[in-house]
Design a protein around this motif. Structure first.
Motif, short mmCIF file in Angstrom:
data_model
loop_
_atom_site.label_atom_id
_atom_site.label_comp_id
_atom_site.label_asym_id
_atom_site.label_seq_id
_atom_site.Cartn_x
_atom_site.Cartn_y
_atom_site.Cartn_z
N THR A 1 6.20 -34.47 -64.52
CA THR A 1 7.79 -34.19 -65.31
C THR A 1 8.80 -35.01 -64.56
O THR A 1 9.03 -35.58 -63.37
CB THR A 1 8.38 -32.67 -65.30
OG1 THR A 1 9.58 -32.37 -66.00
CG2 THR A 1 8.32 -32.07 -63.99
N GLY B 1 17.63 -31.16 -61.26
CA GLY B 1 16.09 -30.52 -61.56
C GLY B 1 15.95 -30.32 -62.64
O GLY B 1 14.47 -29.73 -62.60
N ARG B 2 16.65 -30.19 -63.35
CA ARG B 2 16.58 -29.98 -64.96
C ARG B 2 15.03 -30.84 -65.53
O ARG B 2 15.76 -32.37 -65.94
CB ARG B 2 18.23 -30.23 -65.98
CG ARG B 2 17.86 -29.99 -67.63
CD ARG B 2 18.78 -29.84 -68.29
NE ARG B 2 19.98 -30.90 -67.91
CZ ARG B 2 19.42 -31.59 -69.15
NH1 ARG B 2 18.78 -31.86 -69.58
NH2 ARG B 2 20.03 -32.83 -69.02
N SER B 3 14.44 -29.94 -66.88
CA SER B 3 13.23 -31.70 -66.97
C SER B 3 13.67 -31.74 -68.17
O SER B 3 14.08 -31.55 -68.74
CB SER B 3 12.08 -30.56 -67.14
OG SER B 3 11.00 -31.55 -67.48
N THR C 1 8.06 -34.64 -70.02
CA THR C 1 6.71 -34.15 -69.18
C THR C 1 6.04 -35.06 -70.34
O THR C 1 6.20 -35.39 -71.04
CB THR C 1 6.39 -32.84 -69.79
OG1 THR C 1 6.76 -32.46 -71.19
CG2 THR C 1 7.62 -32.05 -69.34
N ALA D 1 8.04 -23.13 -54.87
CA ALA D 1 8.21 -22.60 -55.94
C ALA D 1 8.68 -20.79 -55.90
O ALA D 1 8.86 -20.42 -56.70
CB ALA D 1 7.64 -22.81 -57.21
N ALA E 1 6.25 -17.19 -60.68
CA ALA E 1 7.03 -18.45 -60.79
C ALA E 1 6.08 -19.35 -62.06
O ALA E 1 6.24 -20.27 -62.10
CB ALA E 1 6.56 -19.67 -59.87
N ALA F 1 3.14 -23.36 -61.57
CA ALA F 1 4.30 -23.23 -59.96
C ALA F 1 3.72 -24.86 -59.38
O ALA F 1 5.35 -24.73 -58.65
CB ALA F 1 3.51 -21.83 -59.41
N SER G 1 7.09 -27.01 -60.12
CA SER G 1 8.43 -26.48 -60.66
C SER G 1 8.52 -27.18 -58.90
O SER G 1 8.98 -27.59 -58.39
CB SER G 1 8.07 -24.81 -61.05
OG SER G 1 8.31 -24.92 -61.74
N VAL H 1 8.96 -30.80 -58.06
CA VAL H 1 10.72 -31.04 -58.55
C VAL H 1 11.39 -30.36 -57.37
O VAL H 1 12.11 -31.10 -57.30
CB VAL H 1 10.73 -30.35 -59.79
CG1 VAL H 1 11.91 -30.89 -60.62
CG2 VAL H 1 9.79 -31.19 -61.28
N LEU H 2 11.79 -29.41 -57.05
CA LEU H 2 12.80 -28.56 -55.98
C LEU H 2 12.36 -29.72 -55.30
O LEU H 2 13.27 -29.61 -54.01
CB LEU H 2 11.95 -26.95 -55.47
CG LEU H 2 12.17 -25.95 -56.64
CD1 LEU H 2 11.12 -24.77 -56.69
CD2 LEU H 2 13.94 -25.55 -56.52
#
Length: 412
Positions: free
Chosen positions: A99, A105-107, A110, A199, A387, A391, A394, A397-398
């Motif tokens: 992604t 952090g907004r997707s 993808t 996550a 999550a 997960a 996520s 991305v974090l």
């Protein structure tokens, strides 16, 4: 004798600016009045920092908000989400998902790529790199500031190299090399279970806890150890390789070259399918009277094992009393590894993640808690991961977002 250092005006400004940026990241758009209330800073100080951050291109005005007072509406400030783009990549044995996201952090876009293990490793790696670049273009990203990659195996803390603990595909290492060579931005490599643990800590089952262990149950087994809010990786990056843990009931011992005979043989995907057959439960793709890995069609190999184990556990939970005996025995198997972790680390909280832990939900977690309480004198709460199935992605991305913010906010 030591004397306290007084912050210089420039240092104080940098601290205040970073605080404001982090609040805009965590809270979303805010007015100057709201920033003053959250920071405790004076009106002139907040006004000055907002002007600096707008000039730096990190903050902009996104609207107005009416307030219960005379005069014009208050301006609403937000981070410039398009100031930098980032990406997360989840590398599994059977495929890759990725992604592209903005600064918050907004997707934005993808992609998912199934993988044929018979393809040349270099070709697979290049195909994933092309997909990443195409997805970035689709998201409107001219370049990627940071990419975080989650993959099974040991990530050497000193070199960042991916080392296989057993029979992991060669194309994983080729992929990491291709991404690092094909991008100008930073590429962070992390064990995929560690990313899932991040996550769960930030957006999942343990958002209010700083110490816990995530036990991963899928094709294989693994663990992420979070101690006092920090991920513990170990000297060689091998913390959590719980598949190698010797446990009763496997009929053998693991070896340095492979975890067969360890906890993996008791609670890995194939072992869960075998347990289901022993309890008379249907396993997708398995012919009656054969081992669960013998297929009548459909996916084979590691990703197939994970999919079948997930389906079996989901069906057992839905079956109620008919699936209870299977879930009880599976929970006991999980508790055998969990107790070893808990009596050494005493984390106070165990989270069941991965495909199996996620679909097992409360039904499996409650059973593991009962068995664990009988085996250990230490109180350990057992929770199902929340999550979600993404997960690892996520967590990637974090992780990438944190790195971008450290870079962009660090100078302020």
């Amino acid at each position: 004798m030591t004397t306290a250092r007084t912050a210089t005006p420039s240092t104080a400004r940098a601290i205040n600016d970073r605080l404001a940026l982090e609040l805009l990241l965590s809270h979303g758009p805010l007015t100057a009045t709201e920033l003053r209330a959250l920071t405790g800073l004076s009106r002139p100080t907040v006004s000055d920092l907002l002007e600096r951050l707008q000039h730096a291109g990190l903050v902009h005005i996104v609207g107005q908000r009416g307030e219960q007072r005379r005069g014009p509406n208050a301006r609403v400030y937000a981070l410039r989400a398009d100031r930098a783009h980032l990406a997360g990549i989840d590398v599994r044995t059977g495929g890759v998902t990725l992604t592209v996201a903005d600064l918050t952090g907004r997707s934005l876009a993808t992609a998912a790529l199934p993988v044929d293990p018979l393809d040349p490793p270099a070709d697979l790696a290049e195909r994933v790199l092309r997909a990443l670049l195409e997805t970035a273009r689709e998201a409107g990203a001219r370049d990627l500031h940071t990419v975080a990659v989650g993959a099974p195996g040991l990530v050497d803390p000193a070199t960042g190299a991916l080392n296989s603990t057993w029979s992991l595909p060669r194309w994983h290492a080729e992929l990491v090399a291709a991404v690092r060579g094909g991008l100008t931005g930073e590429v962070i490599l992390e064990n995929e279970v560690n990313l899932a643990g991040i996550a769960e800590h930030r957006i999942g089952a343990t958002a209010a806890r700083d110490t816990f262990v995530l036990l991963w149950l899928g094709h294989g087994t693994g663990a992420a150890v979070m101690l006092d809010g920090r991920l513990h990786r170990g000297f060689s990056g091998g913390t959590g390789e719980i598949g190698f843990l010797p446990v009763p009931g496997t009929g053998g011992l693991p070896r340095a070259s492979g975890c067969e005979g360890g906890f993996h043989s008791l609670a890995g995907g194939a072992a869960i399918c075998e347990l289901a057959l022993a309890h008379g439960l249907p396993v997708p793709g398995a012919r009656p009277g054969t081992e669960a890995t013998a297929q009548a069609g459909g996916a084979t190999g590691p990703s197939g094992d994970a999919d079948r184990a997930e389906a079996v556990v989901l069906a057992a939970v839905a079956a109620g009393p008919a699936g209870a005996a299977f879930l009880d025995e599976l929970a006991l198997r999980v508790a055998l590894a969990a107790v070893a972790v808990c009596v050494i680390l005493d984390p106070g909280c165990l989270v069941l993640g991965g495909e199996v832990g996620r679909v097992g939900g409360g039904a499996l977690a409650e059973r593991v808690a009962v068995h664990l309480a009988a085996l250990s004198p230490l109180h350990t709460e057992v929770r199902a991961g929340t999550a979600g199935g993404g997960a690892v992605l996520s967590g990637a991305v974090l992780t990438a977002s944190d790195a971008v913010c450290r870079d962009l906010f660090g100078g302020f």
